[in-house]
Design a protein around this motif. Structure first.
Motif, PDB file in Angstrom:
ATOM      1  N   ILE A 165      13.100  -2.999  12.160  1.00 34.17           N
ATOM      2  CA  ILE A 165      11.836  -2.506  12.499  1.00 34.17           C
ATOM      3  C   ILE A 165      10.801  -3.452  12.159  1.00 34.17           C
ATOM      4  CG2 ILE A 165      12.253   0.117  12.472  1.00 34.17           C
ATOM      5  CD1 ILE A 165      10.756  -0.145   9.561  1.00 34.17           C
ATOM      6  N   VAL A 166      11.036  -4.507  11.363  1.00 26.65           N
ATOM      7  CA  VAL A 166      10.096  -5.506  10.875  1.00 26.65           C
ATOM      8  C   VAL A 166       9.237  -6.072  12.070  1.00 26.65           C
ATOM      9  CG1 VAL A 166       9.747  -7.783   9.899  1.00 26.65           C
ATOM     10  CG2 VAL A 166      11.389  -6.093   8.884  1.00 26.65           C
ATOM     11  N   GLY A 167       9.947  -6.574  12.998  1.00 29.34           N
ATOM     12  CA  GLY A 167       8.873  -7.043  14.139  1.00 29.34           C
ATOM     13  C   GLY A 167       8.094  -6.218  14.954  1.00 29.34           C
ATOM     14  N   THR A 168       8.440  -4.833  15.129  1.00 28.37           N
ATOM     15  CA  THR A 168       7.653  -3.780  15.738  1.00 28.37           C
ATOM     16  C   THR A 168       6.781  -3.345  14.655  1.00 28.37           C
ATOM     17  OG1 THR A 168       9.401  -2.069  15.300  1.00 28.37           O
ATOM     18  CG2 THR A 168       9.478  -2.932  17.586  1.00 28.37           C
ATOM     19  N   THR A 169       6.939  -3.264  13.400  1.00 27.51           N
ATOM     20  CA  THR A 169       5.952  -2.842  12.573  1.00 27.51           C
ATOM     21  C   THR A 169       4.855  -3.757  12.454  1.00 27.51           C
ATOM     22  OG1 THR A 169       7.692  -1.531  11.218  1.00 27.51           O
ATOM     23  CG2 THR A 169       5.757  -2.070  10.288  1.00 27.51           C
ATOM     24  N   LEU A 170       5.101  -5.147  12.242  1.00 25.41           N
ATOM     25  CA  LEU A 170       4.192  -6.206  12.302  1.00 25.41           C
ATOM     26  C   LEU A 170       3.307  -6.073  13.557  1.00 25.41           C
ATOM     27  CD1 LEU A 170       3.260  -8.664  10.835  1.00 25.41           C
ATOM     28  CD2 LEU A 170       5.073 -10.043  12.018  1.00 25.41           C
ATOM     29  N   LEU A 171       3.993  -5.910  14.672  1.00 25.43           N
ATOM     30  CA  LEU A 171       3.232  -5.987  15.807  1.00 25.43           C
ATOM     31  C   LEU A 171       2.252  -4.571  15.942  1.00 25.43           C
ATOM     32  CD1 LEU A 171       2.344  -6.863  18.741  1.00 25.43           C
ATOM     33  CD2 LEU A 171       4.117  -5.527  19.793  1.00 25.43           C
ATOM     34  N   ALA A 172       2.694  -3.566  15.609  1.00 23.25           N
ATOM     35  CA  ALA A 172       2.008  -2.212  15.603  1.00 23.25           C
ATOM     36  C   ALA A 172       0.740  -2.212  14.547  1.00 23.25           C
ATOM     37  CB  ALA A 172       2.920  -1.126  15.338  1.00 23.25           C
ATOM     38  N   THR A 173       0.843  -2.905  13.241  1.00 17.72           N
ATOM     39  CA  THR A 173       0.023  -2.910  12.509  1.00 17.72           C
ATOM     40  C   THR A 173      -1.071  -4.070  12.523  1.00 17.72           C
ATOM     41  OG1 THR A 173       1.452  -4.336  10.861  1.00 17.72           O
ATOM     42  CG2 THR A 173       1.579  -1.986  10.403  1.00 17.72           C
ATOM     43  N   PHE A 174      -0.707  -4.952  13.156  1.00 16.17           N
ATOM     44  CA  PHE A 174      -1.353  -6.063  13.693  1.00 16.17           C
ATOM     45  C   PHE A 174      -2.440  -5.538  14.677  1.00 16.17           C
ATOM     46  CE2 PHE A 174      -3.080  -9.274  16.682  1.00 16.17           C
ATOM     47  CZ  PHE A 174      -3.477 -10.153  15.992  1.00 16.17           C
ATOM     48  N   ILE A 175      -1.989  -4.741  15.470  1.00 17.42           N
ATOM     49  CA  ILE A 175      -2.943  -4.183  16.555  1.00 17.42           C
ATOM     50  C   ILE A 175      -3.716  -2.975  16.088  1.00 17.42           C
ATOM     51  CG2 ILE A 175      -3.016  -2.492  18.745  1.00 17.42           C
ATOM     52  CD1 ILE A 175      -0.319  -4.089  19.526  1.00 17.42           C
ATOM     53  N   ALA A 176      -3.430  -2.359  15.081  1.00 17.29           N
ATOM     54  CA  ALA A 176      -4.057  -1.506  14.275  1.00 17.29           C
ATOM     55  C   ALA A 176      -5.265  -1.878  13.490  1.00 17.29           C
ATOM     56  CB  ALA A 176      -3.086  -0.263  13.509  1.00 17.29           C
ATOM     57  N   THR A 177      -4.893  -3.077  12.806  1.00 18.27           N
ATOM     58  CA  THR A 177      -5.736  -3.792  12.007  1.00 18.27           C
ATOM     59  C   THR A 177      -7.001  -4.443  12.657  1.00 18.27           C
ATOM     60  OG1 THR A 177      -4.031  -4.003  10.188  1.00 18.27           O
ATOM     61  CG2 THR A 177      -6.093  -5.436  10.153  1.00 18.27           C
ATOM     62  N   THR A 178      -6.534  -5.040  13.799  1.00 12.80           N
ATOM     63  CA  THR A 178      -7.305  -5.755  14.890  1.00 12.80           C
ATOM     64  C   THR A 178      -8.381  -4.622  15.255  1.00 12.80           C
ATOM     65  OG1 THR A 178      -5.751  -7.302  15.261  1.00 12.80           O
ATOM     66  CG2 THR A 178      -7.540  -7.025  16.780  1.00 12.80           C
ATOM     67  N   GLY A 179      -7.657  -3.629  15.736  1.00 12.33           N
ATOM     68  CA  GLY A 179      -8.623  -2.431  16.370  1.00 12.33           C
ATOM     69  C   GLY A 179      -9.507  -1.841  15.215  1.00 12.33           C
ATOM     70  N   ALA A 180      -9.156  -1.607  13.965  1.00 21.92           N
ATOM     71  CA  ALA A 180      -9.955  -1.177  12.834  1.00 21.92           C
ATOM     72  C   ALA A 180     -10.987  -2.081  12.906  1.00 21.92           C
ATOM     73  CB  ALA A 180      -9.095  -0.954  11.674  1.00 21.92           C
ATOM     74  N   ILE A 181     -10.933  -3.366  12.481  1.00 20.98           N
ATOM     75  CA  ILE A 181     -11.688  -4.367  12.264  1.00 20.98           C
ATOM     76  C   ILE A 181     -12.864  -4.453  13.533  1.00 20.98           C
ATOM     77  CG2 ILE A 181     -12.170  -6.875  12.097  1.00 20.98           C
ATOM     78  CD1 ILE A 181      -9.652  -7.115  10.639  1.00 20.98           C
ATOM     79  N   LEU A 182     -12.191  -4.447  14.732  1.00 17.22           N
ATOM     80  CA  LEU A 182     -13.445  -4.496  15.817  1.00 17.22           C
ATOM     81  C   LEU A 182     -14.088  -3.122  15.836  1.00 17.22           C
ATOM     82  CD1 LEU A 182     -10.765  -5.846  18.899  1.00 17.22           C
ATOM     83  CD2 LEU A 182     -12.787  -7.157  17.544  1.00 17.22           C
ATOM     84  N   ILE A 183     -13.598  -1.952  15.685  1.00 18.74           N
ATOM     85  CA  ILE A 183     -14.354  -0.964  15.637  1.00 18.74           C
ATOM     86  C   ILE A 183     -15.298  -0.939  14.498  1.00 18.74           C
ATOM     87  CG2 ILE A 183     -14.432   1.790  15.372  1.00 18.74           C
ATOM     88  CD1 ILE A 183     -11.717   1.685  16.914  1.00 18.74           C
ATOM     89  N   ASP A 184     -14.971  -1.331  13.200  1.00 18.82           N
ATOM     90  CA  ASP A 184     -15.870  -1.457  12.095  1.00 18.82           C
ATOM     91  C   ASP A 184     -16.919  -2.352  12.256  1.00 18.82           C
ATOM     92  OD1 ASP A 184     -16.492  -1.092   9.172  1.00 18.82           O
ATOM     93  OD2 ASP A 184     -16.267  -3.420   9.116  1.00 18.82           O
TER      94      ASP A 184
END
Length: 194
Positions: A165-184
């Motif tokens: 799950i490392v690859g999918t977790t990395l992708l999912a958390t990258f998208i989540a973090t990017t989204g959080a930063i953009l919304i912030d």
């Protein structure tokens, strides 16, 4: 409030078991759930101790300082209102580093300390500052390179390949973090225009 919801659901389940004559099923579920909880907990403790030990070795070897220096410019961009030499910065960087390595349990105390330090900079203690909101958003989304807790849970349940799950977790958390930063940033820009 959530405690009341859980308590209500448990109470309704027990009452329903008595009414329908399934008390044995409730007893079995209680003991099986307790057994599973203990098993998972011990598995998590072992993997967390291992990774916290790795983090301690990395700290002693100076790797965390190097990681903090790498993350420093990003942290200064994300937290422009926090003075560079303020203690909150160290806790923020430690929190970000622990989250990167999937050590959410280790990141939590650092996040709490960072919030306490940010509160000292807060002119209105009843309202969260933009830096506090940014930290909360980052801590919640937290990009993860190695999801150690999930890997430990998968190992406890005898997964054939717990680290797949490392690859999918990395992708999912990258998208989540990017989204959080953009919304912030969007909310902060909206606030600055006021």
């Amino acid at each position: 409030m959530v405690n009341y919801i859980w308590a209500g659901m448990i109470f309704i389940g027990i009452v329903t078991a008595f009414v329908t004559g399934n008390v044995d099923a409730v007893n079995k579920a209680v003991f099986e759930g307790a057994k599973t909880g203990v098993t998972v907990t011990f598995g998590l403790i072992s993997i967390l101790i291992f990774w916290m030990g790795v983090m301690k070795v990395a700290e002693e070897a100076g790797l965390l300082d190097k990681m903090a220096r790498l993350l420093g410019p990003l942290a200064r961009w994300l937290f422009p209102t926090v003075p560079k030499d303020h203690p909150a910065f160290g806790y923020i960087l430690s929190n970000m580093t622990a989250n990167l390595f999937g050590l959410g349990n280790a990141a939590t105390p650092m996040g709490i300390k960072a919030m306490q330090e940010l509160q000292k900079l807060n002119p209105d203690p009843k309202t969260a500052t933009p830096a506090m909101c940014t930290l909360l958003a980052l801590n919640t989304a937290s990009m993860t390179l190695i999801p150690t807790t999930i890997i430990a849970i998968r190992m406890n349940y005898n997964s054939a390949n717990p680290a797949e799950i490392v690859g999918t977790t990395l992708l999912a958390t990258f998208i989540a973090t990017t989204g959080a930063i953009l919304i912030d940033r969007w909310y902060q820009r909206k606030e600055w225009k006021r």
